[in-house]
Design an enzyme around this catalytic site. Structure first.
Site, PDB file in Angstrom:
ATOM      1  N   GLY A   9      26.091  34.688  28.810  1.00 24.84           N
ATOM      2  CA  GLY A   9      27.459  34.986  28.396  1.00 24.84           C
ATOM      3  C   GLY A   9      28.254  33.709  28.218  1.00 24.84           C
ATOM      4  O   GLY A   9      29.417  33.607  28.620  1.00 24.84           O
ATOM      5  N   ALA A  10      27.631  32.713  27.587  1.00 24.35           N
ATOM      6  CA  ALA A  10      28.189  31.355  27.584  1.00 24.35           C
ATOM      7  C   ALA A  10      29.244  31.110  26.515  1.00 24.35           C
ATOM      8  O   ALA A  10      29.951  30.106  26.569  1.00 24.35           O
ATOM      9  CB  ALA A  10      27.054  30.340  27.403  1.00 24.35           C
ATOM     10  N   GLY A  13      35.055  33.135  27.657  1.00 26.32           N
ATOM     11  CA  GLY A  13      35.542  33.343  29.011  1.00 26.32           C
ATOM     12  C   GLY A  13      34.986  32.391  30.049  1.00 26.32           C
ATOM     13  O   GLY A  13      34.877  31.176  29.843  1.00 26.32           O
ATOM     14  N   GLY A  15      31.992  32.015  31.220  1.00 24.18           N
ATOM     15  CA  GLY A  15      30.752  31.332  30.849  1.00 24.18           C
ATOM     16  C   GLY A  15      31.004  30.065  30.065  1.00 24.18           C
ATOM     17  O   GLY A  15      30.387  29.021  30.306  1.00 24.18           O
ATOM     18  N   SER A 136      32.109  41.644  41.154  1.00 26.75           N
ATOM     19  CA  SER A 136      33.544  41.880  41.038  1.00 26.75           C
ATOM     20  C   SER A 136      34.043  42.671  42.234  1.00 26.75           C
ATOM     21  O   SER A 136      33.304  43.465  42.828  1.00 26.75           O
ATOM     22  CB  SER A 136      33.851  42.679  39.762  1.00 26.75           C
ATOM     23  OG  SER A 136      35.200  43.104  39.742  1.00 26.75           O
ATOM     24  N   TYR A 161      31.381  51.085  35.489  1.00 21.31           N
ATOM     25  CA  TYR A 161      31.533  49.630  35.636  1.00 21.31           C
ATOM     26  C   TYR A 161      31.577  49.249  37.119  1.00 21.31           C
ATOM     27  O   TYR A 161      30.904  48.296  37.546  1.00 21.31           O
ATOM     28  CB  TYR A 161      32.808  49.151  34.934  1.00 21.31           C
ATOM     29  CG  TYR A 161      33.047  47.675  35.119  1.00 21.31           C
ATOM     30  CD1 TYR A 161      32.308  46.743  34.392  1.00 21.31           C
ATOM     31  CD2 TYR A 161      33.978  47.208  36.043  1.00 21.31           C
ATOM     32  CE1 TYR A 161      32.499  45.382  34.578  1.00 21.31           C
ATOM     33  CE2 TYR A 161      34.175  45.852  36.232  1.00 21.31           C
ATOM     34  CZ  TYR A 161      33.436  44.946  35.501  1.00 21.31           C
ATOM     35  OH  TYR A 161      33.618  43.591  35.698  1.00 21.31           O
TER      36      TYR A 161
END
Length: 285
Positions: A9-10, A13, A15, A136, A161
């Site tokens: 996820g780079a 955000g 990442g 989270s 989630y």
């Protein structure tokens, strides 16, 4: 000594902030993203700083793509010091991946499981290595229903989630225990409520409400990335494993997250799914 760090996820955000931070200390980066153009632009900007950067395009909601990615990275990079499992998303509506698996479960849980186990041989060769899982505080207030783990009977995007983030914590605690005779540590974290593009894949009210909340209440991406960077690189954490961190400090996760039977059930469920649906075999584990 220069470390080799994998960041998923780079391209956006947390990442992206982590990638820039690691580049400043001249670590060797292995960046994974879904959008080829965004990934190429990020790599270019980091290479301008003199960083050594490798990039791989993959849809981590696909178990097959994730497994093939782990094989490719393992082949090209026999030694990895840090795996930062950061990619994830929130799906307001019940959707399936191209392999027929509920999207939240596939991206937020299976992706972490497959990459961590697939890259274990390279992590073991590093001597002291780290697996960092972005979870989270959203995991608070839920438990897992093993009769409806994929939300097929009663789907709520937010509940699914939350459960996926509980799965991240279960996976962290179980993997840490299974690797306690090695020099690989496994920890997870709550990054904070961060103003990113998280949730922008949704339509309608869910997208509007999330955008409003982010604009009013969220912290910056830089602030949100601090604990991920800390867990990935701080020398004081060399022997710390199986912990949940908030604002760079160890905190207690929810009471259900310490249910050993549930975390082992999740591991068995995941292992059986990957074995029977995909015939995956993980090396050296």
């Amino acid at each position: 000594m220069k470390k080799t760090i994998v960041v998923t996820g780079a391209t956006d955000g947390i990442g992206r902030v982590c990638a820039h931070s690691f580049a400043k200390t001249q670590e060797e980066l292995i960046l994974v993203g879904r959008n080829a153009d965004k990934l190429a632009a990020l790599v270019y900007s980091l290479q301008l700083t003199g960083a050594t950067v490798h990039s791989y395009v993959a849809d981590l909601s696909s178990a097959k793509e994730t497994f093939l990615l782990s094989e490719t990275i393992r082949k090209n990079h026999p030694k990895i010091d840090v795996l930062l499992n950061n990619a994830g998303a929130y799906f307001d509506k019940h959707t399936l991946t191209k392999e027929g698996i509920e999207s939240t479960f596939a991206l937020n849980h299976l992706n972490y499981f497959i990459l961590a186990l697939g890259l274990l041989p390279s992590l073991k060769k590093a001597g002291e290595a780290r697996i960092v899982n972005v979870a989270s505080r959203a995991h608070m207030g839920v438990s897992l229903d093993f009769n409806d783990l994929l939300g097929e009977k009663d789907y709520s995007g937010w509940k699914q989630y939350q459960r996926s983030k509980l799965m991240n914590i279960y996976f962290t605690y179980e993997l840490a225990e299974r690797l306690n005779q090695t020099k690989i540590t496994v920890n997870c974290l709550h990054p904070g409520f961060v103003k990113t593009k998280f949730g922008q894949n949704n339509d309608g009210l869910a997208k509007i409400l999330l955008s409003f909340a982010q604009n009013v209440f969220a912290i910056s991406e830089e602030k949100g990335a601090e604990t991920s960077i800390f867990l990935s690189t701080d020398p004081s954490l060399t022997s710390v494993s199986g912990k949940y961190f908030v604002k760079k400090k160890i905190e207690k996760s929810s009471e259900p997250s310490y249910d050993v039977a549930a975390r082992r059930n999740l591991w068995s469920y995941t292992e059986d799914l990957l074995k029977h649906k995909f015939s995956f075999k993980f090396p050296g584990f």
